[in-house]
Design a protein around this motif. Structure first.
Motif, PDB file in Angstrom:
ATOM      1  N   MET A   1      32.521  50.046  32.651  1.00  0.00           N
ATOM      2  CA  MET A   1      33.216  51.085  33.426  1.00  0.00           C
ATOM      3  C   MET A   1      34.649  51.226  32.925  1.00  0.00           C
ATOM      4  O   MET A   1      35.273  50.240  32.534  1.00  0.00           O
ATOM      5  N   ALA A   2      35.179  52.422  32.959  1.00  0.00           N
ATOM      6  CA  ALA A   2      36.538  52.661  32.495  1.00  0.00           C
ATOM      7  C   ALA A   2      37.533  51.900  33.353  1.00  0.00           C
ATOM      8  O   ALA A   2      37.358  51.745  34.559  1.00  0.00           O
ATOM      9  N   LYS A   3      38.585  51.434  32.724  1.00  0.00           N
ATOM     10  CA  LYS A   3      39.613  50.679  33.418  1.00  0.00           C
ATOM     11  C   LYS A   3      40.336  51.566  34.423  1.00  0.00           C
ATOM     12  O   LYS A   3      40.689  52.704  34.143  1.00  0.00           O
ATOM     13  N   GLN A   4      40.553  51.022  35.610  1.00  0.00           N
ATOM     14  CA  GLN A   4      41.303  51.722  36.636  1.00  0.00           C
ATOM     15  C   GLN A   4      42.711  51.135  36.713  1.00  0.00           C
ATOM     16  O   GLN A   4      42.944  50.008  36.330  1.00  0.00           O
ATOM     17  N   ASP A   5      43.632  51.939  37.202  1.00  0.00           N
ATOM     18  CA  ASP A   5      45.001  51.463  37.377  1.00  0.00           C
ATOM     19  C   ASP A   5      45.129  50.845  38.766  1.00  0.00           C
ATOM     20  O   ASP A   5      45.926  51.278  39.591  1.00  0.00           O
ATOM     21  N   ARG A   6      44.304  49.821  39.031  1.00  0.00           N
ATOM     22  CA  ARG A   6      44.306  49.129  40.313  1.00  0.00           C
ATOM     23  C   ARG A   6      44.257  47.632  40.085  1.00  0.00           C
ATOM     24  O   ARG A   6      43.656  47.161  39.117  1.00  0.00           O
ATOM     25  N   SER A   7      44.869  46.893  40.993  1.00  0.00           N
ATOM     26  CA  SER A   7      44.928  45.445  40.834  1.00  0.00           C
ATOM     27  C   SER A   7      44.614  44.756  42.153  1.00  0.00           C
ATOM     28  O   SER A   7      44.895  45.280  43.238  1.00  0.00           O
ATOM     29  N   VAL A   8      44.027  43.564  42.044  1.00  0.00           N
ATOM     30  CA  VAL A   8      43.654  42.793  43.226  1.00  0.00           C
ATOM     31  C   VAL A   8      44.000  41.332  43.006  1.00  0.00           C
ATOM     32  O   VAL A   8      43.841  40.797  41.907  1.00  0.00           O
ATOM     33  N   LEU A   9      44.489  40.696  44.052  1.00  0.00           N
ATOM     34  CA  LEU A   9      44.681  39.261  44.097  1.00  0.00           C
ATOM     35  C   LEU A   9      43.604  38.693  45.014  1.00  0.00           C
ATOM     36  O   LEU A   9      43.559  39.024  46.203  1.00  0.00           O
ATOM     37  N   ILE A  10      42.707  37.859  44.463  1.00  0.00           N
ATOM     38  CA  ILE A  10      41.627  37.245  45.235  1.00  0.00           C
ATOM     39  C   ILE A  10      41.975  35.780  45.442  1.00  0.00           C
ATOM     40  O   ILE A  10      42.123  35.020  44.475  1.00  0.00           O
ATOM     41  N   VAL A  11      42.090  35.384  46.683  1.00  0.00           N
ATOM     42  CA  VAL A  11      42.527  34.025  47.024  1.00  0.00           C
ATOM     43  C   VAL A  11      41.314  33.201  47.421  1.00  0.00           C
ATOM     44  O   VAL A  11      40.731  33.397  48.486  1.00  0.00           O
ATOM     45  N   GLY A  12      40.933  32.284  46.525  1.00  0.00           N
ATOM     46  CA  GLY A  12      39.746  31.463  46.753  1.00  0.00           C
ATOM     47  C   GLY A  12      38.554  32.023  46.016  1.00  0.00           C
ATOM     48  O   GLY A  12      37.610  32.532  46.633  1.00  0.00           O
ATOM     49  N   ALA A  13      38.573  31.922  44.678  1.00  0.00           N
ATOM     50  CA  ALA A  13      37.574  32.627  43.865  1.00  0.00           C
ATOM     51  C   ALA A  13      36.799  31.706  42.933  1.00  0.00           C
ATOM     52  O   ALA A  13      36.178  32.179  41.992  1.00  0.00           O
ATOM     53  N   SER A  14      36.791  30.419  43.197  1.00  0.00           N
ATOM     54  CA  SER A  14      36.150  29.504  42.256  1.00  0.00           C
ATOM     55  C   SER A  14      34.629  29.584  42.300  1.00  0.00           C
ATOM     56  O   SER A  14      33.953  29.289  41.313  1.00  0.00           O
ATOM     57  N   ARG A  15      34.066  29.998  43.448  1.00  0.00           N
ATOM     58  CA  ARG A  15      32.609  30.032  43.575  1.00  0.00           C
ATOM     59  C   ARG A  15      32.232  30.983  44.710  1.00  0.00           C
ATOM     60  O   ARG A  15      33.091  31.560  45.367  1.00  0.00           O
ATOM     61  N   GLY A  16      30.932  31.118  44.944  1.00  0.00           N
ATOM     62  CA  GLY A  16      30.447  31.884  46.089  1.00  0.00           C
ATOM     63  C   GLY A  16      30.965  33.304  46.143  1.00  0.00           C
ATOM     64  O   GLY A  16      30.989  34.028  45.151  1.00  0.00           O
ATOM     65  N   LEU A  17      31.384  33.719  47.330  1.00  0.00           N
ATOM     66  CA  LEU A  17      31.816  35.100  47.529  1.00  0.00           C
ATOM     67  C   LEU A  17      33.069  35.440  46.739  1.00  0.00           C
ATOM     68  O   LEU A  17      33.210  36.555  46.242  1.00  0.00           O
ATOM     69  N   GLY A  18      34.002  34.498  46.624  1.00  0.00           N
ATOM     70  CA  GLY A  18      35.211  34.769  45.864  1.00  0.00           C
ATOM     71  C   GLY A  18      34.911  35.046  44.406  1.00  0.00           C
ATOM     72  O   GLY A  18      35.447  35.994  43.805  1.00  0.00           O
ATOM     73  N   LEU A  19      34.028  34.239  43.824  1.00  0.00           N
ATOM     74  CA  LEU A  19      33.608  34.455  42.441  1.00  0.00           C
ATOM     75  C   LEU A  19      32.870  35.783  42.312  1.00  0.00           C
ATOM     76  O   LEU A  19      33.091  36.545  41.360  1.00  0.00           O
TER      77      LEU A  19
ATOM     78  N   LEU B   1      33.250  38.422  44.161  1.00  0.00           N
ATOM     79  CA  LEU B   1      34.221  39.506  44.268  1.00  0.00           C
ATOM     80  C   LEU B   1      34.985  39.696  42.969  1.00  0.00           C
ATOM     81  O   LEU B   1      35.235  40.833  42.544  1.00  0.00           O
ATOM     82  N   ALA B   2      35.375  38.598  42.338  1.00  0.00           N
ATOM     83  CA  ALA B   2      36.069  38.713  41.051  1.00  0.00           C
ATOM     84  C   ALA B   2      35.202  39.455  40.050  1.00  0.00           C
ATOM     85  O   ALA B   2      35.663  40.366  39.343  1.00  0.00           O
ATOM     86  N   ARG B   3      33.937  39.090  40.001  1.00  0.00           N
ATOM     87  CA  ARG B   3      33.006  39.745  39.072  1.00  0.00           C
ATOM     88  C   ARG B   3      32.860  41.238  39.411  1.00  0.00           C
ATOM     89  O   ARG B   3      32.868  42.093  38.519  1.00  0.00           O
ATOM     90  N   ALA B   4      32.744  41.553  40.705  1.00  0.00           N
ATOM     91  CA  ALA B   4      32.530  42.942  41.121  1.00  0.00           C
ATOM     92  C   ALA B   4      33.768  43.803  40.875  1.00  0.00           C
ATOM     93  O   ALA B   4      33.651  44.951  40.412  1.00  0.00           O
ATOM     94  N   PHE B   5      34.953  43.290  41.182  1.00  0.00           N
ATOM     95  CA  PHE B   5      36.176  44.059  40.917  1.00  0.00           C
ATOM     96  C   PHE B   5      36.354  44.296  39.417  1.00  0.00           C
ATOM     97  O   PHE B   5      36.713  45.399  38.989  1.00  0.00           O
ATOM     98  N   LEU B   6      36.115  43.256  38.614  1.00  0.00           N
ATOM     99  CA  LEU B   6      36.232  43.415  37.163  1.00  0.00           C
ATOM    100  C   LEU B   6      35.263  44.474  36.647  1.00  0.00           C
ATOM    101  O   LEU B   6      35.610  45.298  35.791  1.00  0.00           O
ATOM    102  N   ALA B   7      34.039  44.468  37.192  1.00  0.00           N
ATOM    103  CA  ALA B   7      33.034  45.429  36.745  1.00  0.00           C
ATOM    104  C   ALA B   7      33.428  46.858  37.070  1.00  0.00           C
ATOM    105  O   ALA B   7      32.985  47.802  36.395  1.00  0.00           O
ATOM    106  N   ARG B   8      34.272  47.034  38.084  1.00  0.00           N
ATOM    107  CA  ARG B   8      34.705  48.383  38.468  1.00  0.00           C
ATOM    108  C   ARG B   8      36.052  48.730  37.846  1.00  0.00           C
ATOM    109  O   ARG B   8      36.670  49.741  38.207  1.00  0.00           O
ATOM    110  N   GLY B   9      36.517  47.901  36.906  1.00  0.00           N
ATOM    111  CA  GLY B   9      37.699  48.246  36.125  1.00  0.00           C
ATOM    112  C   GLY B   9      39.022  47.825  36.705  1.00  0.00           C
ATOM    113  O   GLY B   9      40.081  48.239  36.221  1.00  0.00           O
TER     114      GLY B   9
END
Length: 228
Positions: free
Chosen positions: A1-19, A21-29
């Motif tokens: 997907m094309a890169k978006q001009d948006r940024s997110v800070l995910i607090v607690g991303a080593s595994r489970g839902l945090g991980l 979410l990191a994967r899903a946000f990255l996939a959406r650019g």
């Protein structure tokens, strides 16, 4: 997907839902900054674009202040506080260990709000402060009991988030309490309804749809309002 001009800070991303979410946000650019308390090989190995990594313990005010200083000048469209615990969740509160119950309250209710307060100035105009809650935090929907200390901690988080939103009523961002669904994670167990990807993809879509909105919303991963 094309890169978006948006940024997110995910607090607690080593595994489970945090991980997830990191994967899903990255996939959406999105540009993703993700925090862990320790080593997180699965997070570091995300590809083709890995998130920027940082360390923080949300129960440690000094650690949170250090992260805030390290991210000086950064602004995020979304700050998503995922970190939480469910220690002793299956033990009725009167029979459980007092220290365990208090630790659940600290990590699930007190620390997320203290983190949110510290990082309120890092949310970009039109952005969101998102706190991982649960339908178990709904007082009106508690018709089965169980998970008493965990339920209470999430109900407390919901109340504190409402107060946080009111306290920052003039700020140019909104607050979202998110129920991820019953998810097959270490916490949710193997019998849960949905997998991490379904939950994470849904939550990211909901978050994108809430950008620019003010006030405090309590939503699930499908975008439906959860009763308080």
């Amino acid at each position: 997907m094309a890169k978006q001009d948006r940024s997110v800070l995910i607090v607690g991303a080593s595994r489970g839902l945090g991980l997830g979410l990191a994967r899903a946000f990255l996939a959406r650019g999105w540009d993703v900054t993700a925090t862990t308390r320790g080593e997180a090989p699965a997070l570091a190995a995300l590809s083709p674009v890995a998130p920027a990594l940082a360390r923080v313990d949300i129960d440690d005010d000094v650690s949170v202040a250090r992260l805030h200083a390290d991210l000086a000048g950064a602004r995020f469209d979304v700050v998503f506080v995922v970190a939480g615990i469910a220690d002793g969740a299956h033990v009725p509160l009167p029979q459980g260990d007092r220290a365990t119950a208090l630790k659940v309250y600290e990590t699930n209710a007190v620390s997320p709000i203290r983190f949110a307060e510290t990082f309120a100035d890092r949310v970009a105009p039109g952005g969101l402060m998102v706190l991982m809650s649960s339908v178990l935090g709904s007082v009106s929907l508690n018709e089965s009991g169980g998970w008493e200390s965990y339920r209470a901690s999430k109900a407390a988080l919901n109340t504190l988030a409402r107060s946080f939103s009111i306290r920052h009523g003039d700020a140019p961002f909104g607050t979202v309490l998110m129920h991820p669904g019953w998810v097959r994670t270490d916490m949710g167990g193997p019998e849960a309804d949905i997998d991490v990807a379904t939950s994470a993809d849904g939550m990211v879509a909901v978050v994108e749809g809430q950008l620019g909105r003010r006030g405090c919303a309590y939503l699930d991963y499908r975008g439906e309002t959860v009763a308080w």
